[in-house]
Design a protein around this motif. Structure first.
Motif, short mmCIF file in Angstrom:
data_model
loop_
_atom_site.label_atom_id
_atom_site.label_comp_id
_atom_site.label_asym_id
_atom_site.label_seq_id
_atom_site.Cartn_x
_atom_site.Cartn_y
_atom_site.Cartn_z
N ALA A 128 0.79 -1.02 0.08
CA ALA A 128 0.13 0.18 -0.13
C ALA A 128 1.01 1.22 0.13
CB ALA A 128 -0.82 -0.06 1.03
N ALA A 129 1.98 1.22 0.85
CA ALA A 129 2.79 2.14 0.94
C ALA A 129 3.62 2.65 -0.46
CB ALA A 129 3.88 2.17 1.92
N GLN A 130 3.77 1.67 -1.05
CA GLN A 130 4.43 1.75 -2.40
C GLN A 130 3.60 2.30 -3.43
OE1 GLN A 130 5.70 -2.45 -2.96
NE2 GLN A 130 7.68 -2.27 -2.05
N ALA A 131 2.21 1.84 -3.32
CA ALA A 131 1.27 2.48 -4.42
C ALA A 131 1.02 3.85 -3.94
CB ALA A 131 -0.21 1.68 -4.31
N ILE A 132 0.84 4.36 -2.92
CA ILE A 132 0.84 5.75 -2.58
C ILE A 132 2.07 6.45 -2.91
CG2 ILE A 132 0.54 7.34 -0.66
CD1 ILE A 132 -0.89 5.30 0.81
N ALA A 133 3.13 5.94 -2.71
CA ALA A 133 4.44 6.38 -3.06
C ALA A 133 4.50 6.70 -4.32
CB ALA A 133 5.65 5.66 -2.68
N LYS A 134 4.16 5.98 -5.32
CA LYS A 134 3.93 6.11 -6.82
C LYS A 134 3.26 7.33 -7.29
CE LYS A 134 2.95 3.75 -11.13
NZ LYS A 134 2.22 2.36 -11.72
N ALA A 135 2.09 7.72 -6.44
CA ALA A 135 1.26 8.62 -6.85
C ALA A 135 2.02 10.02 -6.24
CB ALA A 135 0.02 8.51 -6.04
N LEU A 136 2.79 9.89 -5.40
CA LEU A 136 3.35 11.04 -4.87
C LEU A 136 4.33 11.60 -5.75
CD1 LEU A 136 3.75 10.26 -1.18
CD2 LEU A 136 2.36 11.81 -2.14
N THR A 137 5.13 10.67 -6.65
CA THR A 137 6.06 10.94 -7.65
C THR A 137 5.69 12.22 -8.51
OG1 THR A 137 5.55 9.39 -9.14
CG2 THR A 137 7.02 8.78 -7.43
N PRO A 175 10.56 -0.77 5.31
CA PRO A 175 10.34 -0.79 3.91
C PRO A 175 9.48 0.19 3.50
CG PRO A 175 10.05 -2.96 4.60
CD PRO A 175 10.62 -2.14 5.83
N ALA A 176 8.21 0.24 4.29
CA ALA A 176 7.19 1.27 3.86
C ALA A 176 7.74 2.58 3.83
CB ALA A 176 6.05 0.83 4.91
N LEU A 177 8.38 3.02 4.96
CA LEU A 177 8.83 4.38 5.04
C LEU A 177 9.88 4.71 3.88
CD1 LEU A 177 9.44 4.71 8.91
CD2 LEU A 177 7.48 5.63 7.75
N SER A 178 10.71 3.71 3.65
CA SER A 178 11.52 4.18 2.76
C SER A 178 10.65 4.39 1.34
CB SER A 178 12.43 2.82 2.49
OG SER A 178 13.51 3.15 1.42
N ALA A 179 9.54 3.46 1.15
CA ALA A 179 8.74 3.74 -0.20
C ALA A 179 8.37 5.05 -0.39
CB ALA A 179 7.97 2.49 -0.44
N LEU A 180 7.80 5.55 0.69
CA LEU A 180 7.22 6.85 0.84
C LEU A 180 8.26 7.94 0.62
CD1 LEU A 180 4.79 6.29 3.92
CD2 LEU A 180 4.05 6.57 1.34
N PRO A 230 14.98 1.70 16.40
CA PRO A 230 16.04 1.84 15.60
C PRO A 230 16.12 1.51 14.01
CG PRO A 230 16.76 1.26 17.74
CD PRO A 230 15.24 0.87 17.43
N VAL A 231 15.34 0.29 13.72
CA VAL A 231 15.36 -0.01 12.52
C VAL A 231 14.60 0.86 11.63
CG1 VAL A 231 15.69 -2.34 13.03
CG2 VAL A 231 13.26 -1.57 12.90
N GLY A 232 13.44 1.44 12.20
CA GLY A 232 12.69 2.47 11.36
C GLY A 232 13.49 3.80 11.11
N VAL A 233 14.51 4.16 11.89
CA VAL A 233 15.21 5.17 11.45
C VAL A 233 16.03 4.88 10.06
CG1 VAL A 233 17.25 6.94 12.29
CG2 VAL A 233 15.50 5.80 14.00
N GLU A 234 16.58 3.58 10.02
CA GLU A 234 17.19 3.19 9.00
C GLU A 234 16.38 3.55 7.42
OE1 GLU A 234 19.04 -0.61 9.11
OE2 GLU A 234 19.79 -0.39 11.22
N GLY A 235 14.90 3.07 7.80
CA GLY A 235 14.16 3.26 6.52
C GLY A 235 13.95 4.78 6.16
N LEU A 236 14.28 5.65 7.18
CA LEU A 236 14.20 7.17 7.10
C LEU A 236 15.29 7.90 6.62
CD1 LEU A 236 12.09 8.32 10.26
CD2 LEU A 236 11.51 8.48 7.86
#
Length: 559
Positions: free
Chosen positions: A64-73, A97-102, A125-131
């Motif tokens: 879902a995050a990847q789909a929203i990210a595509k729209a954000l481009t 990966p969801a945060l990274s996609a957005l 901490p792993v979330g910060v890696e995505g950010l």
């Protein structure tokens, strides 16, 4: 739906145009895949001037995050991303990966955010890696507000965040990171970033387990941020020494309007240090919270005198909270109330009016709590154990496991020991672990068993076959996806284990070979696949040479 193109063109050329965007806040939507995300995607695509996107109060999966990210481009005009409380019920490893996609969607668009809110997402901490990629990109080059409240960052997350923010010059005005257990080391790492910014107007870091060492580092950084107006360190152990450090920074903080040092164990000596600093530097505060700090009555009166000494204090002071301290008798309270006026919030602490005014009150710097503070670490756990003369059932199970052929193999994963399990080794291992392990530890045990077998796969076709069968069994038996992903990431050395006794007994490069053969199989959960690929790709540069060689030969592990 139709749009007035002339009106849109006019609005885009007006710097003070009314903000427009998409708001799906509070709808409790469970968005697992592209189809689930379609209403949000459609709304984004239909908005010609997407200045803000609010997804607070929904839960997003990776697809879902990847789909929203595509729209954000397609929206470089995006300024505000409100992504708080957005991953309820998700695996911790789904979030990066969801945060990274957005983030990638905004990077591709060339957006320039002014506000990013990711509060109430327990990504650790792993979330910060995505950010990290987003925070280091030009998307955040003009960021003014960063809100990371209640994210479970810990010391490691605080350090990673500081590293990401320090990659390029930043001019934040608002930084919020409460309830994150940053402790001294995390606070010191962020203080270094604050010092280089010099633009902060609000810092809010309550409930972080910070002691005077971390507070002193923050106080030093505050000196370089003269526009600071609001400071919230509620429920940290500031103590007298921390209070003294903050008081010493006051000469540079003439714009300070609001402080919240409630529940900070200031004691009377810390309160006196603040009172003297306020008085000497004519700091014109408007809101003060010093509640529940074990401050004695005389020190409370000194604070009141310092706050009301400058002219116009009755009009300026909006809120002064001294509740939970010892305010003395009725006469003292009347005097304080008359000086503070309507701003006063007064009530005694527990006990008599003389509470907190003992002779030791001014010697708090040597208190046991502060002297022992450096022993507190992010993951510290204290246990008292006793040895019973009788062997427990759990201990019996452990002994029995080691004495069996399966136990011996798991302890010493060699081809000879695997051969002793017979042609159906995968089934034998599974049955053994189901019989000797409690449900909560079976997933971890199965992952370790899988890796023990996978580690031999490059030497034996039988081992490779058993590993594939175990992978099927593992996925089928996993009651929850999060423990499975976490166990696999630890076993593949993509994240650190919280257990200091955790030992890798298998050849990791061979485990990646087995994973490459299984990761695209239909039975493999898509969320687990995306999580593993994200971590492998993000850790590629730091993988051991032999592991990296295997991964590079199998692009399906990271693309």
């Amino acid at each position: 739906m139709s749009f007035d193109l002339n009106a849109i063109s006019t609005a885009l050329n007006e710097p003070n145009r009314t903000a427009s965007g998409v708001d799906f806040s509070g709808r409790s939507l469970k968005l697992d895949n592209e189809k689930d995300a379609q209403p949000i995607v459609n709304a984004i695509n239909a908005c010609p001037d997407l200045q803000y996107l609010t997804l607070t109060g929904n839960t997003l999966g990776v697809e879902a995050a990847q789909a929203i990210a595509k729209a954000l481009t397609q929206h470089p005009e995006l300024k505000t991303a409100r992504f708080s409380d957005m991953f309820t019920g998700r695996m911790k490893t789904e979030i990066p990966p969801a945060l990274s996609a957005l983030g990638d969607g905004m990077i591709e668009a060339g957006a320039r955010l002014s506000t990013l809110d990711l509060s109430d997402n327990a990504f650790g901490p792993v979330g910060v890696e995505g950010l990290a990629k987003l925070l280091q990109s030009d998307v955040c080059s003009q960021l003014q507000e960063l809100r990371l409240n209640n994210n479970g960052l810990g010391i490691t997350g605080g350090r990673l965040l500081a590293k990401a923010l320090s990659a390029k010059p930043r001019c934040l005005r608002v930084f919020v990171a409460g309830r994150n257990r940053l402790e001294n080391e995390g606070a010191k790492a962020l203080a270094g970033v604050f010092k280089s910014m010099g633009s902060l107007e609000e810092i809010s870091m309550p409930q972080n387990g910070i002691y005077h060492v971390g507070v002193a580092a923050l106080a030093d950084a505050l000196r370089r941020n003269p526009r600071l107006a609001r400071l919230n360190l509620n429920d940290n152990t500031v103590g007298p020494r921390g209070a003294a450090a903050l008081a010493a920074a006051l000469p540079r903080l003439k714009n300070l309007k609001s402080i919240n040092f409630g529940d900070c164990l200031l004691k009377s000596s810390g309160a006196r240090a603040l009172a003297q600093g306020l008085k000497d530097n004519s700091v014109l505060l408007e809101s003060v919270d010093l509640s529940h700090n074990e401050i004695g009555r005389e020190a409370c009166m000194e604070l009141v005198d310092a706050l009301t000494a400058p002219p116009g204090s009755a009009r300026r002071l909006a809120r002064v909270v001294l509740a939970g301290n010892s305010l003395g008798g009725a006469a003292n309270k009347t005097t304080m109330k008359s000086k503070l006026g309507a701003s006063a919030e007064l009530s005694d602490g527990e006990g008599s009016e003389d509470e907190y005014v003992s002779g030791s009150d001014d010697d708090d710097e040597e208190s046991d709590l502060e002297n022992s503070e450096d022993s507190a670490t992010e993951d510290a756990q204290h246990f008292e154990t006793s040895v019973d003369a009788e062997t427990t059932l759990e201990e019996t199970d452990i002994v029995r496991e080691v004495e069996t052929d399966v136990g011996k193999f798991l302890r010493e994963p060699t081809l000879d020991n695997l051969a002793k399990l017979g042609p159906n080794a995968a089934d034998v291992i599974d049955v053994h672990l189901q019989a000797t392990r409690d449900p909560d530890s079976r997933t971890q045990a199965l992952v370790e068993a899988l890796c023990c077998v996978s580690g031999l796969s490059a030497e034996s076709a039988a081992a490779a076959d058993s590993a594939c069968r175990l992978f099927h069994t593992l996925v089928a038996r996993a009651r929850q996806q999060w423990p499975l992903a976490n166990a696999l990431l630890r076993a593949l050395q993509l994240i650190k284990s919280e257990n200091k006794d955790y030992k890798v007994r298998w050849r990791i490069s061979s485990c990646y070979l087995v994973l490459a053969n299984q990761i695209d199989e239909p039975y493999f959960p898509s969320a687990l696949r995306d999580t593993l690929k994200f971590f492998i790709s993000s850790k590629m540069a730091t993988l051991p040479v032999d592991v990296r060689a295997v991964v590079e030969k199998h692009p399906n592990l990271y693309t």
